[in-house]
Design a protein around this motif. Structure first.
Motif, PDB file in Angstrom:
ATOM      1  N   HIS A 191       3.805  -9.898 -17.364  1.00  0.00           N
ATOM      2  CA  HIS A 191       2.450  -9.861 -16.876  1.00  0.00           C
ATOM      3  C   HIS A 191       1.811  -8.520 -16.332  1.00  0.00           C
ATOM      4  CE1 HIS A 191      -1.384 -11.221 -15.125  1.00  0.00           C
ATOM      5  NE2 HIS A 191      -1.394 -12.216 -16.028  1.00  0.00           N
ATOM      6  N   VAL A 192       0.699  -7.888 -16.803  1.00  0.00           N
ATOM      7  CA  VAL A 192       0.057  -6.598 -16.568  1.00  0.00           C
ATOM      8  C   VAL A 192      -0.157  -6.711 -15.038  1.00  0.00           C
ATOM      9  CG1 VAL A 192      -1.916  -5.194 -16.374  1.00  0.00           C
ATOM     10  CG2 VAL A 192      -0.801  -6.217 -18.811  1.00  0.00           C
ATOM     11  N   LYS A 193      -0.679  -7.627 -14.521  1.00  0.00           N
ATOM     12  CA  LYS A 193      -1.002  -7.760 -12.944  1.00  0.00           C
ATOM     13  C   LYS A 193       0.209  -8.194 -12.200  1.00  0.00           C
ATOM     14  CE  LYS A 193      -4.233  -9.905  -9.490  1.00  0.00           C
ATOM     15  NZ  LYS A 193      -5.409 -10.569  -9.270  1.00  0.00           N
ATOM     16  N   GLY A 194       0.704  -9.328 -12.545  1.00  0.00           N
ATOM     17  CA  GLY A 194       1.922  -9.789 -11.889  1.00  0.00           C
ATOM     18  C   GLY A 194       2.957  -8.764 -11.500  1.00  0.00           C
ATOM     19  N   PHE A 195       3.251  -7.724 -12.609  1.00  0.00           N
ATOM     20  CA  PHE A 195       4.411  -6.997 -12.470  1.00  0.00           C
ATOM     21  C   PHE A 195       4.245  -5.907 -11.316  1.00  0.00           C
ATOM     22  CE2 PHE A 195       7.163  -3.498 -14.157  1.00  0.00           C
ATOM     23  CZ  PHE A 195       8.439  -4.244 -14.163  1.00  0.00           C
ATOM     24  N   THR A 196       2.965  -5.470 -11.229  1.00  0.00           N
ATOM     25  CA  THR A 196       2.741  -4.274 -10.069  1.00  0.00           C
ATOM     26  C   THR A 196       2.196  -4.917  -8.875  1.00  0.00           C
ATOM     27  OG1 THR A 196       0.761  -3.343 -11.233  1.00  0.00           O
ATOM     28  CG2 THR A 196       2.982  -2.658 -11.963  1.00  0.00           C
ATOM     29  N   GLN A 197       1.428  -6.144  -9.011  1.00  0.00           N
ATOM     30  CA  GLN A 197       0.646  -6.085  -7.689  1.00  0.00           C
ATOM     31  C   GLN A 197       1.252  -6.104  -6.377  1.00  0.00           C
ATOM     32  OE1 GLN A 197      -2.475  -6.844  -8.409  1.00  0.00           O
ATOM     33  NE2 GLN A 197      -2.932  -7.571  -6.107  1.00  0.00           N
ATOM     34  N   THR A 198       2.543  -6.243  -6.258  1.00  0.00           N
ATOM     35  CA  THR A 198       3.141  -6.012  -4.813  1.00  0.00           C
ATOM     36  C   THR A 198       4.004  -4.820  -4.931  1.00  0.00           C
ATOM     37  OG1 THR A 198       4.799  -7.558  -5.320  1.00  0.00           O
ATOM     38  CG2 THR A 198       2.697  -8.413  -4.501  1.00  0.00           C
ATOM     39  N   ASN A 199       4.141  -3.966  -5.849  1.00  0.00           N
ATOM     40  CA  ASN A 199       5.077  -2.992  -5.962  1.00  0.00           C
ATOM     41  C   ASN A 199       4.669  -1.830  -4.966  1.00  0.00           C
ATOM     42  OD1 ASN A 199       6.672  -0.841  -6.830  1.00  0.00           O
ATOM     43  ND2 ASN A 199       6.763  -1.658  -8.795  1.00  0.00           N
ATOM     44  N   PRO A 200       5.413  -1.560  -3.988  1.00  0.00           N
ATOM     45  CA  PRO A 200       5.173  -0.539  -3.200  1.00  0.00           C
ATOM     46  C   PRO A 200       5.149   0.887  -3.594  1.00  0.00           C
ATOM     47  CG  PRO A 200       7.298  -1.358  -2.445  1.00  0.00           C
ATOM     48  CD  PRO A 200       6.691  -2.324  -3.772  1.00  0.00           C
ATOM     49  N   LEU A 201       5.779   1.117  -4.767  1.00  0.00           N
ATOM     50  CA  LEU A 201       5.685   2.175  -5.251  1.00  0.00           C
ATOM     51  C   LEU A 201       4.513   2.686  -6.041  1.00  0.00           C
ATOM     52  CD1 LEU A 201       9.374   2.438  -6.335  1.00  0.00           C
ATOM     53  CD2 LEU A 201       8.626   3.424  -4.146  1.00  0.00           C
ATOM     54  N   VAL A 202       3.673   1.830  -6.275  1.00  0.00           N
ATOM     55  CA  VAL A 202       2.664   1.891  -7.023  1.00  0.00           C
ATOM     56  C   VAL A 202       1.283   2.170  -6.134  1.00  0.00           C
ATOM     57  CG1 VAL A 202       0.747   0.979  -8.803  1.00  0.00           C
ATOM     58  CG2 VAL A 202       3.353   0.652  -9.075  1.00  0.00           C
ATOM     59  N   PRO A 203       0.531   2.974  -6.164  1.00  0.00           N
ATOM     60  CA  PRO A 203      -0.573   3.295  -5.352  1.00  0.00           C
ATOM     61  C   PRO A 203      -1.480   1.948  -5.339  1.00  0.00           C
ATOM     62  CG  PRO A 203      -0.290   5.074  -6.779  1.00  0.00           C
ATOM     63  CD  PRO A 203       0.461   4.199  -7.228  1.00  0.00           C
ATOM     64  N   LYS A 204      -2.052   1.614  -4.312  1.00  0.00           N
ATOM     65  CA  LYS A 204      -2.951   0.247  -4.115  1.00  0.00           C
ATOM     66  C   LYS A 204      -3.886   0.248  -5.183  1.00  0.00           C
ATOM     67  CE  LYS A 204      -1.743  -0.952   0.673  1.00  0.00           C
ATOM     68  NZ  LYS A 204      -2.452  -1.208   2.059  1.00  0.00           N
ATOM     69  N   ARG A 205      -4.666   1.225  -5.373  1.00  0.00           N
ATOM     70  CA  ARG A 205      -5.866   1.196  -6.442  1.00  0.00           C
ATOM     71  C   ARG A 205      -5.324   0.950  -7.548  1.00  0.00           C
ATOM     72  NH1 ARG A 205      -6.560   5.768  -9.256  1.00  0.00           N
ATOM     73  NH2 ARG A 205      -5.033   7.471  -8.692  1.00  0.00           N
ATOM     74  N   LEU A 206      -4.026   1.077  -8.030  1.00  0.00           N
ATOM     75  CA  LEU A 206      -3.573   0.867  -9.309  1.00  0.00           C
ATOM     76  C   LEU A 206      -2.813  -0.262  -9.505  1.00  0.00           C
ATOM     77  CD1 LEU A 206      -2.416   4.618 -10.225  1.00  0.00           C
ATOM     78  CD2 LEU A 206      -4.825   3.618 -10.832  1.00  0.00           C
ATOM     79  N   ARG A 207      -2.435  -1.023  -8.452  1.00  0.00           N
ATOM     80  CA  ARG A 207      -1.650  -2.266  -8.735  1.00  0.00           C
ATOM     81  C   ARG A 207      -2.385  -3.248  -9.405  1.00  0.00           C
ATOM     82  NH1 ARG A 207       0.599  -2.486  -2.523  1.00  0.00           N
ATOM     83  NH2 ARG A 207       1.447  -0.296  -2.490  1.00  0.00           N
ATOM     84  N   GLY A 208      -1.477  -4.129 -10.336  1.00  0.00           N
ATOM     85  CA  GLY A 208      -2.126  -4.808 -11.079  1.00  0.00           C
ATOM     86  C   GLY A 208      -2.923  -4.436 -12.148  1.00  0.00           C
ATOM     87  N   THR A 209      -2.921  -3.167 -12.573  1.00  0.00           N
ATOM     88  CA  THR A 209      -3.862  -2.761 -13.569  1.00  0.00           C
ATOM     89  C   THR A 209      -3.129  -2.161 -14.899  1.00  0.00           C
ATOM     90  OG1 THR A 209      -3.998  -0.445 -12.792  1.00  0.00           O
ATOM     91  CG2 THR A 209      -5.466  -2.228 -11.916  1.00  0.00           C
ATOM     92  N   TYR A 210      -3.642  -1.599 -15.918  1.00  0.00           N
ATOM     93  CA  TYR A 210      -3.046  -1.074 -16.850  1.00  0.00           C
ATOM     94  C   TYR A 210      -2.506   0.140 -16.366  1.00  0.00           C
ATOM     95  CZ  TYR A 210      -6.066  -4.378 -19.742  1.00  0.00           C
ATOM     96  OH  TYR A 210      -6.758  -5.318 -20.014  1.00  0.00           O
TER      97      TYR A 210
END
Length: 728
Positions: A191-210
């Motif tokens: 799921h686009v959002k669920g996959f990165t929503q809590t991923n600490p390696l992804v910048p907060k502004r990009l979490r849950g996005t394309y």
């Protein structure tokens, strides 16, 4: 009588909830007839061509809105009607302009017609939406609470409550599909959002996005895992159900589409241009060698049944776009369980879906599609037909025929279960693999049942020139228990969904091994993790196309919720704080995938056979009993521990791949107890162990284990092993 009234071409009527507010506009100078060929709104540099299909409407108005989407600034009647398409070219319109449609025609529900120009409609071909839908009585074509229900007529203007369409410029950058071979493909459903929503390696502004999905850390992870194709849950613009909003929940999965050309803005870091962000995401995935497959929902729309809202298709041409009850056209055929069924027996509906698919493939570069409730795509008036119009269109289309097309081959309609019945070039979700693999490892299915599934289910798919990759094998998917929950819960725990535990399947084929949910019992936990390894190994070492649910590689849990469609929260999001055993499972998954890639015999396109090749003096596959001998027919009746020997020397001529001539032995033991298994005699020197689910050690340590042929090997209960035959 309806409060909407016709006005002269040089005037218009703007409606509000308080009634019509007449306003006068001059006739649009330079209005021309345009062309009916390109549906939707097409910008050509100096103006926009509009083309709207409706077989039963009497007129179509283009309604223009200001930049905030709140004020209707102009209304223009399309001047021409050709081949059931209303069309016109309007000068001096540019990309970014907001618009909607008002469609005139009979409001006769008993005849299947629900035209109501008081309802602003979304253009089905719109490339983007501005704003979000707000539930309000004005969205309904009839008067809520009226004793005649949908036979009544509502004259409130719905424009303040519905998103506006956006005129877009033709894209300058187009991606091309990667076209990874089916036999090399490993699908990862997420799921686009669920996959990165809590991923600490992804910048907060990009979490849950394309944009977050194509962040370098995400792509590096997916590549390191070894998967080739990302399958995304629906990303086309969808509606959040009113009943979920009222309960404080949301339509997290997105199976409620209304904008089939529009990426949903909810997943865009840049809400002003989600299409460009999605296109960049696909490009980033392609650069990393990863395909993008979209889960699409062309079986129904978000408009529901006769009591649902009027948002687009219902007001454009209800009788053409939806399947209606033949002897009572007021009502909808409901083969989807959502209230309506898209009418893919209608040529214009087929054309719409094909146009949408080509847009995502050509403009966005998407590599394939997974079709939700795919049986509906092939249901004609007489029932399911593998030669149905839509399937034939896909097979001959120069774009679609070369993409990955995956059917979910069931729905709730008559004859809805059609696994294995789709035509060549299609792949299908194989729930029989899922159920049999789960049952085997919990001692509810015999070896004979699993054997066929290990070979790509030839009993289902080996016909009409179809190949083993046609079977998309999976243990878990978005719908149902995760892998870890499958070994941790006996029953579903869906209380958070607010449906009194009545939602979600009761047929989970699960086992908790002695305790419901989390436990501190070391023996239970050890068995649970081993069973996870067993099922992952079964999935990734079987013939066919494996599909892995995101997070199963490290033991993701949804706390027993097997229907988390409405949970946009920690229940559904991947938790990237992974415990030690989860990290071990992650490494183990990488090892299995590397074995699949290392040995072509594990991923053949054509179906393996037991036939003896006298020219090569080999059998491609041999079933082996614990005695080390070829399995006898009578042994299948009670076997729970068995071996599968694959001889790679029996390759089709011309195949030259590293490891192609290897001989492998898989041993599967679902008994609780150990089994003394005699390693079979074969043309080679010894057996080298490659994998043991009872010993999740590192690869180097495992592969130092060499065993002579005819060795009596102790196979642990609930375990799977892989050996490679060393050359003489």
């Amino acid at each position: 009588m309806p409060r909407f009234h016709h006005v002269a071409k040089n005037q218009k009527s703007i409606l509000s909830q308080d009634g019509p507010l007449p306003m006068s506009f001059p006739l649009r100078q330079g209005l021309r007839e345009g062309n009916p060929v390109e549906r939707g709104a097409t910008y050509d540099g100096s103006g926009v061509n509009f083309a709207v299909f409706s077989a039963n409407a009497t007129a179509v108005d283009i309604c223009l809105f200001d930049t905030d989407g709140k004020t209707e600034t102009d209304r223009i009647r399309l001047p021409e009607y050709t081949d059931q398409v209303f069309h016109g070219w309007i000068p001096d319109l540019h990309p970014g302009q907001l618009y909607g449609l008002r469609v005139h025609g009979p409001y006769e529900p008993d005849a299947g017609h629900r035209f109501n120009p008081n309802k602003l409609l979304l253009d089905p071909y719109a490339r983007g939406h501005f704003g979000s839908l707000q539930w309000n009585p004005a969205l309904f074509g009839y008067q809520l609470g009226h004793p005649d229900l949908d036979l009544s007529f509502d004259d409130q203007d719905s424009a303040p409550f519905i998103p506006k369409c956006i005129i877009s410029a033709p894209s300058r950058r187009r991606n091309k599909p990667l076209k990874t071979r089916w036999s090399d493909s490993i699908i990862y459903e997420t799921h686009v959002k669920g996959f990165t929503q809590t991923n600490p390696l992804v910048p907060k502004r990009l979490r849950g996005t394309y944009a977050g999905l194509c962040h370098r850390s995400v792509l590096d992870y997916l590549k390191s895992l070894g998967i080739t194709s990302i399958e995304l849950l629906p990303i086309q613009s969808f509606v959040n159900d009113q009943y979920l909003i009222e309960k404080g929940l949301t339509n997290y999965w997105g199976y409620n589409t209304i904008g089939f050309f529009s990426p949903d803005t909810r997943y865009a870091a840049n809400h002003a241009d989600p299409a460009t962000e999605f296109r960049h995401m696909v490009a980033g995935c392609h650069a990393a060698g990863l395909e993008v497959i979209m889960d699409v929902v062309y079986n129904h729309t978000a408009e529901g049944n006769e009591l649902g809202p009027t948002l687009s298709f219902k007001g454009l041409d209800n009788a053409s776009y939806y399947r209606l009850v033949p002897d009572n056209l007021r009502y909808y055929i409901n083969d989807t369980g959502t209230g309506n069924t898209f009418n893919l027996s209608n040529l214009r509906a087929i054309q719409f879906v094909a146009d949408s698919l080509r847009y995502w493939a050509e403009d966005m570069g998407v590599d394939g599609f997974r079709f939700d409730l795919g049986t509906i795509l092939a249901r004609e008036k007489e029932g399911f037909d593998p030669e149905a119009g839509f399937l034939r269109v896909c097979r001959q289309d120069p774009i679609l025929a070369h993409l990955k097309l995956i059917a979910e081959p069931w729905d709730i309609g008559p004859g809805g279960y059609q696994v294995g019945k789709f035509p060549p070039s299609w792949a299908e979700w194989n729930d029989k693999f899922r159920d049999t693999a789960k049952d085997f490892w919990r001692n509810e299915a015999r070896a004979s049942a699993l054997a066929t599934r290990l070979l790509g289910s030839p009993d289902l798919f080996n016909h009409s020139g179809r190949q083993a990759w046609s079977s998309v094998n999976f243990i878990a998917a978005h719908d149902g228990f995760t892998l870890k929950d499958c070994v941790s819960y006996e029953t579903k725990h869906n209380q958070a969904n607010g449906e009194n535990g009545e939602d979600g399947s009761n047929d989970n084929r699960s086992c908790n091994y002695g305790a419901e949910g989390p436990t501190n019992d070391d023996a239970i936990n050890a068995l649970r993790w081993r069973q996870c390894r067993n099922m992952l190994a079964t999935l990734l070492l079987s013939q066919g196309t494996p599909m892995l649910l995101a997070g199963d590689e490290f033991g993701r849990t949804q706390n027993g919720n097997n229907n988390a469609y409405c949970q946009d929260n920690a229940i559904s999001w991947l938790n990237w704080t992974i415990e030690k055993e989860g990290k071990n499972l992650q490494s183990f998954t990488q090892r299995i995938i590397s074995l699949r890639k290392r040995f072509p015999i594990l991923r053949r396109s054509r179906f393996l056979t037991e036939a003896y090749n006298k020219d090569l003096d080999v059998k491609e596959l041999t079933w082996v009993s614990a005695s080390g001998q070829e399995m006898r027919q009578e042994e299948w009746d009670h076997a729970q521990c068995f071996g599968l020997m694959l001889d790679g020397r029996a390759q089709p001529s011309g195949i030259m791949q590293r490891g192609a001539d290897a001989t492998l032995l898989l041993i599967l033991n679902s008994w609780n107890d150990v089994v003394e298994f005699t390693l079979p005699e074969a043309e080679g020197s010894a057996w080298k162990m490659l994998l043991d689910t009872n010993r999740p050690d590192d690869e180097a340590e495992i592969e130092r284990n060499i065993f002579q042929q005819k060795t009596l090997f102790t196979v642990t209960g609930h375990s799977l092993l892989v050996f490679e035959l060393l050359g003489t």
